[in-house]
Design a protein around this motif. Structure first.
Motif, PDB file in Angstrom:
ATOM      1  N   PRO A 101      36.850-126.069 -36.909  1.00  0.00           N
ATOM      2  CA  PRO A 101      37.719-126.767 -35.981  1.00  0.00           C
ATOM      3  C   PRO A 101      38.611-127.819 -36.656  1.00  0.00           C
ATOM      4  N   VAL A 102      39.739-128.065 -35.975  1.00  0.00           N
ATOM      5  CA  VAL A 102      40.611-129.191 -36.299  1.00  0.00           C
ATOM      6  C   VAL A 102      40.222-130.300 -35.315  1.00  0.00           C
ATOM      7  N   ARG A 103      39.518-131.304 -35.802  1.00  0.00           N
ATOM      8  CA  ARG A 103      39.039-132.364 -34.890  1.00  0.00           C
ATOM      9  C   ARG A 103      40.093-133.457 -34.737  1.00  0.00           C
ATOM     10  N   THR A 104      40.302-133.876 -33.494  1.00  0.00           N
ATOM     11  CA  THR A 104      41.288-134.934 -33.229  1.00  0.00           C
ATOM     12  C   THR A 104      40.645-136.006 -32.354  1.00  0.00           C
ATOM     13  N   ASP A 105      41.384-137.092 -32.149  1.00  0.00           N
ATOM     14  CA  ASP A 105      40.956-138.038 -31.114  1.00  0.00           C
ATOM     15  C   ASP A 105      41.291-137.416 -29.759  1.00  0.00           C
ATOM     16  N   ASN A 106      41.060-138.147 -28.676  1.00  0.00           N
ATOM     17  CA  ASN A 106      41.279-137.542 -27.355  1.00  0.00           C
ATOM     18  C   ASN A 106      42.559-138.014 -26.674  1.00  0.00           C
ATOM     19  N   SER A 107      43.566-138.401 -27.468  1.00  0.00           N
ATOM     20  CA  SER A 107      44.857-138.792 -26.884  1.00  0.00           C
ATOM     21  C   SER A 107      45.653-137.529 -26.580  1.00  0.00           C
ATOM     22  N   TYR A 108      45.402-136.964 -25.384  1.00  0.00           N
ATOM     23  CA  TYR A 108      46.067-135.721 -25.017  1.00  0.00           C
ATOM     24  C   TYR A 108      47.583-135.845 -25.173  1.00  0.00           C
ATOM     25  N   THR A 109      48.220-134.772 -25.550  1.00  0.00           N
ATOM     26  CA  THR A 109      49.674-134.596 -25.762  1.00  0.00           C
ATOM     27  C   THR A 109      50.192-135.348 -26.996  1.00  0.00           C
ATOM     28  N   LYS A 110      49.383-136.226 -27.612  1.00  0.00           N
ATOM     29  CA  LYS A 110      49.828-136.891 -28.844  1.00  0.00           C
ATOM     30  C   LYS A 110      48.617-137.254 -29.692  1.00  0.00           C
ATOM     31  N   ALA A 111      47.690-136.300 -29.792  1.00  0.00           N
ATOM     32  CA  ALA A 111      46.439-136.565 -30.501  1.00  0.00           C
ATOM     33  C   ALA A 111      46.683-136.695 -32.000  1.00  0.00           C
ATOM     34  N   ARG A 112      45.752-137.384 -32.659  1.00  0.00           N
ATOM     35  CA  ARG A 112      45.816-137.511 -34.113  1.00  0.00           C
ATOM     36  C   ARG A 112      44.644-136.774 -34.747  1.00  0.00           C
ATOM     37  N   ILE A 113      44.947-136.067 -35.828  1.00  0.00           N
ATOM     38  CA  ILE A 113      43.907-135.304 -36.518  1.00  0.00           C
ATOM     39  C   ILE A 113      42.948-136.251 -37.216  1.00  0.00           C
ATOM     40  N   ARG A 114      41.637-136.011 -37.025  1.00  0.00           N
ATOM     41  CA  ARG A 114      40.625-136.813 -37.716  1.00  0.00           C
ATOM     42  C   ARG A 114      40.045-136.070 -38.900  1.00  0.00           C
ATOM     43  N   SER A 115      39.766-134.801 -38.722  1.00  0.00           N
ATOM     44  CA  SER A 115      39.183-134.038 -39.831  1.00  0.00           C
ATOM     45  C   SER A 115      39.398-132.547 -39.594  1.00  0.00           C
ATOM     46  N   ILE A 116      39.364-131.813 -40.682  1.00  0.00           N
ATOM     47  CA  ILE A 116      39.473-130.360 -40.601  1.00  0.00           C
ATOM     48  C   ILE A 116      38.342-129.761 -41.415  1.00  0.00           C
ATOM     49  N   ASP A 117      37.571-128.888 -40.798  1.00  0.00           N
ATOM     50  CA  ASP A 117      36.486-128.217 -41.500  1.00  0.00           C
ATOM     51  C   ASP A 117      37.079-127.012 -42.229  1.00  0.00           C
ATOM     52  N   ASP A 118      36.921-126.971 -43.548  1.00  0.00           N
ATOM     53  CA  ASP A 118      37.576-125.902 -44.301  1.00  0.00           C
ATOM     54  C   ASP A 118      36.658-124.707 -44.559  1.00  0.00           C
ATOM     55  N   ALA A 119      35.419-124.745 -44.067  1.00  0.00           N
ATOM     56  CA  ALA A 119      34.439-123.715 -44.446  1.00  0.00           C
ATOM     57  C   ALA A 119      34.873-122.317 -44.002  1.00  0.00           C
ATOM     58  N   ARG A 120      35.267-122.220 -42.738  1.00  0.00           N
ATOM     59  CA  ARG A 120      35.619-120.916 -42.179  1.00  0.00           C
ATOM     60  C   ARG A 120      36.857-120.335 -42.866  1.00  0.00           C
ATOM     61  N   ILE A 121      37.866-121.201 -43.055  1.00  0.00           N
ATOM     62  CA  ILE A 121      39.099-120.765 -43.712  1.00  0.00           C
ATOM     63  C   ILE A 121      38.801-120.284 -45.126  1.00  0.00           C
ATOM     64  N   ARG A 122      38.010-121.102 -45.833  1.00  0.00           N
ATOM     65  CA  ARG A 122      37.736-120.783 -47.238  1.00  0.00           C
ATOM     66  C   ARG A 122      36.954-119.471 -47.367  1.00  0.00           C
ATOM     67  N   ALA A 123      36.020-119.249 -46.458  1.00  0.00           N
ATOM     68  CA  ALA A 123      35.233-118.013 -46.519  1.00  0.00           C
ATOM     69  C   ALA A 123      36.150-116.793 -46.341  1.00  0.00           C
ATOM     70  N   ASP A 124      37.104-116.902 -45.416  1.00  0.00           N
ATOM     71  CA  ASP A 124      38.027-115.786 -45.198  1.00  0.00           C
ATOM     72  C   ASP A 124      38.971-115.600 -46.384  1.00  0.00           C
ATOM     73  N   LEU A 125      39.442-116.710 -46.953  1.00  0.00           N
ATOM     74  CA  LEU A 125      40.314-116.614 -48.130  1.00  0.00           C
ATOM     75  C   LEU A 125      39.557-115.920 -49.264  1.00  0.00           C
ATOM     76  N   ASP A 126      38.316-116.318 -49.445  1.00  0.00           N
ATOM     77  CA  ASP A 126      37.521-115.735 -50.532  1.00  0.00           C
ATOM     78  C   ASP A 126      37.238-114.252 -50.276  1.00  0.00           C
ATOM     79  N   ALA A 127      37.284-113.845 -48.980  1.00  0.00           N
ATOM     80  CA  ALA A 127      37.097-112.434 -48.650  1.00  0.00           C
ATOM     81  C   ALA A 127      38.417-111.662 -48.759  1.00  0.00           C
ATOM     82  N   GLY A 128      39.461-112.349 -49.243  1.00  0.00           N
ATOM     83  CA  GLY A 128      40.733-111.660 -49.462  1.00  0.00           C
ATOM     84  C   GLY A 128      41.655-111.644 -48.254  1.00  0.00           C
ATOM     85  N   ARG A 129      41.313-112.402 -47.223  1.00  0.00           N
ATOM     86  CA  ARG A 129      42.147-112.401 -46.022  1.00  0.00           C
ATOM     87  C   ARG A 129      43.232-113.464 -46.073  1.00  0.00           C
TER      88      ARG A 129
END
Lengths: 422, 422
Positions: A101-129
């Motif tokens: 997930p891309v985690r944000t605060d709860n300011s709807y319509t103008k939220a700010r990103i707090r953190s991004i979990d890279d595990a899922r993306i990285r696993a797919d990249l490593d699988a050649g996707r």
């Protein structure tokens, strides 16, 4: 093998044919051996269509539900891009903000990103996707969908690049880079091969619309190399050529071998100016005036207080032109009487013109060349504001184009002085 | 205070005005003191628009990405309905399948619901909110979005009602209930006030399009009282009147005071028939023929094997007309030569007509009245299939309307015999 993030705007994703072109471009980078993450915007017009429906249903739609609604645009375009890539034989998978997930605060319509979990993306990249991540959106701690506000996909792309420690974040758009000024105003405007992060930040905040300012701030905070380049070129242009095109926003000043004193001219017509004439020059007067303005959620840009004459002073400030009427009401009915202003002068026919350049730090006389140039054109300067790498002036907006052209010429921006030009 | 689930189809959600009407109807139930959960479909045309884009991009789109794409339609309509309710002063909140969550298996485009967590819905209901849950979709164990297939929103609504142990699940649609047969074919067709679950299951599986068969199965498994009623009436019709309208699918047979022998006539033109003539009548011949058909993922409906004559037999079966060409190919090139059929007769000009009624269990002579009626009209019966509460025949499809009208009259379905009629 590098990790590269691509971001494509709504125009680039605007039709089936354009999505196929995006897929061709992405497939080319993938075939060249890079791990590619793509952050697409919604198809052009889709977000406006959805928000139009919301507006028909409610004059003040619930921000939470607006985000629920608007986030569907990027989800759809991301899935379509995955299909287009697969149809071209490239393994691909799309994820929504909450899936990453891309985690944000709860300011709807103008939220700010707090953190991004890279595990899922990285696993797919490593699988050649190729991995596609929806721009513009995230999820708060309670699992509600949030969006980052207009232009938020730029920020999403840079944030994903930061989380992955990507080698470069390529922002594909309908212009081919950052120019010394808007080519529609100055035909001699020149594309910069490289621009420093600080200069880009000033350009973005001063009215250049190429990149959303929050994405530039994000790039600065995490030192993500960002390149702005065109999505309108042949998608099969060789990767080596494309990777040196556009404008690179850099954090290493020595990349700009011979730094120009002034790099660019920014301007904005979204300005309005107010002057409270003859207010008492007492401690706390600035707060008495700007406190209520801030409380009304109106952003003040430039502020100027003249020297005191016989115990009274003139106090001026500028706001976004959209806030002209609200500010005027506030000053007339609330602030003016309180501070006993003799007169309130309101002017929504002003503009801001700025020169930006990291070289200004070490060169004297830059501001004075600006003032002399404007004076020679007979343009009266109403307000001045300076920082270490920019000087801005407020002038009558009928002189805007004239001022920009004259300054572009005076600072020789039409001549390439940087040997690092790509 | 009851818990009531409302389901609205795509036509009911088809425009801003219609969404406002849905909101008025929901607000009325809420004001009457009920806890209301609403399951909307996507706005009419939206799912087709999205799948059309997918089709332009790929001849065989990835099912996972199709679900990612198609699920956006219900997410958008749910958010819009929340806004419409809020604009009418009703506190409301929408949730996607993954937010509830509605857990499914991972069969993309035709997933099955495994469980629904009712905690979030219940908390909102207890806080006085109307809760909107996107129809048609869920999430698998790995966090991928799934959809339930066409008409899946009916199943979503019934499943949500089951999870909440709702008092009733109201399926609002563009017809005002379940009819003894299609009124477009038989103008004298009569709306049933009550129908038993078993009859509804047969009607749905035999071609009545009012409810998706899986939603009826779900209702049966969890004994959810389901009512089919019209969304085209005045949305402000009193709750007491509306709650007794339409057709109630019941599990209590004594609700049907005087059970009609036959409740309804179902029919379907989506049929095709194949006969393999002169195949050897040896053990395993049925498997030799139908094994390859099943392996090709073709559903077989009726099967008929004639008595053996001189060691050979004729073997017939029906499939959905959509599978006509695939089945023909398979028989001609693979099955026919293997089983040494003398001839293969293919016919895509057949239809199925069925009489359905729980009363058939205890009444003899029902099937024979059916056969006599068809014979009197000069209609030849090609195949017959029976179950405890239905009898189906395959006939030439040019006689379909004639057969349905004659049977409707013969079984006196135009006359109301149920004193429990609402």
């Amino acid at each position: 093998m590098s990790v590269i993030v691509h971001k494509y705007g709504g125009t680039s994703m605007g039709s089936v044919e354009r999505i196929q072109n995006v897929a061709r471009r992405v497939a080319k980078w993938h075939a060249a051996g890079h791990q590619v993450v793509v952050v697409p915007s919604a198809m052009a017009g889709e977000t406006n269509r959805l928000l139009g429906l919301a507006k028909e249903l409610s004059t003040q739609p619930d921000p939470r539900e607006l985000d629920m609604l608007a986030s569907t645009g990027e989800q759809a375009s991301s899935a379509l891009l995955a299909m287009a890539l697969q149809a071209q034989g490239v393994s691909a998978r799309s994820y929504t903000g909450w899936q990453v997930p891309v985690r944000t605060d709860n300011s709807y319509t103008k939220a700010r990103i707090r953190s991004i979990d890279d595990a899922r993306i990285r696993a797919d990249l490593d699988a050649g996707r190729v991995v596609i991540v929806t721009g513009f959106q995230g999820v708060d701690d309670e699992g509600h969908i949030t969006t980052l506000g207009r232009g938020g996909s730029d920020t999403s792309a840079v944030a994903v690049a930061a989380a992955l420690k990507a080698d470069e974040c390529l922002i594909f758009t309908d212009v081919d880079g950052v120019y010394t000024t808007d080519p529609r105003v100055v035909p001699e405007a020149r594309r910069m091969g490289v621009i420093s992060f600080e200069e880009m930040l000033e350009m973005a905040s001063l009215g250049s619309k190429v990149l959303q300012i929050r994405s530039v701030e994000f790039a600065g905070k995490y030192r993500v190399p960002v390149r702005v380049l065109s999505s309108l070129t042949d998608p099969l242009i060789p990767v080596e050529v494309e990777s040196a095109s556009g404008t690179l926003i850099t954090f290493e000043e020595d990349q700009k071998m011979e730094t120009a004193v002034v790099s660019g001219i920014a301007f904005s017509r979204d300005e309005a100016k107010f002057t409270l004439v003859g207010v008492p020059d007492t401690p706390g007067i600035a707060y008495s005036i700007l406190g209520p303005v801030a409380a009304a959620n109106i952003d003040v840009d430039m502020i100027l207080q003249n020297q005191s004459v016989q115990g009274t002073t003139d106090f001026s400030f500028t706001v976004n032109r959209n806030e002209f009427l609200r500010t005027q009401d506030l000053l007339k009915n609330q602030v003016g009487p309180t501070v006993k202003a003799r007169e309130i002068v309101a002017d929504d026919k002003v503009c801001k013109v700025s020169i930006v350049g990291i070289g200004m730090r070490s060169h004297v006389g830059v501001a004075s060349l600006m003032f002399r140039t404007l004076s020679e054109e007979g343009i009266n300067i109403q307000m001045i504001s300076t920082s270490e790498i920019k000087t801005s002036v407020i002038i009558n907006d009928k002189y805007m184009e004239l001022a920009v052209r004259a300054l572009h010429k005076a600072f020789e921006l039409d001549q390439d002085k940087s040997t690092a030009e790509a």
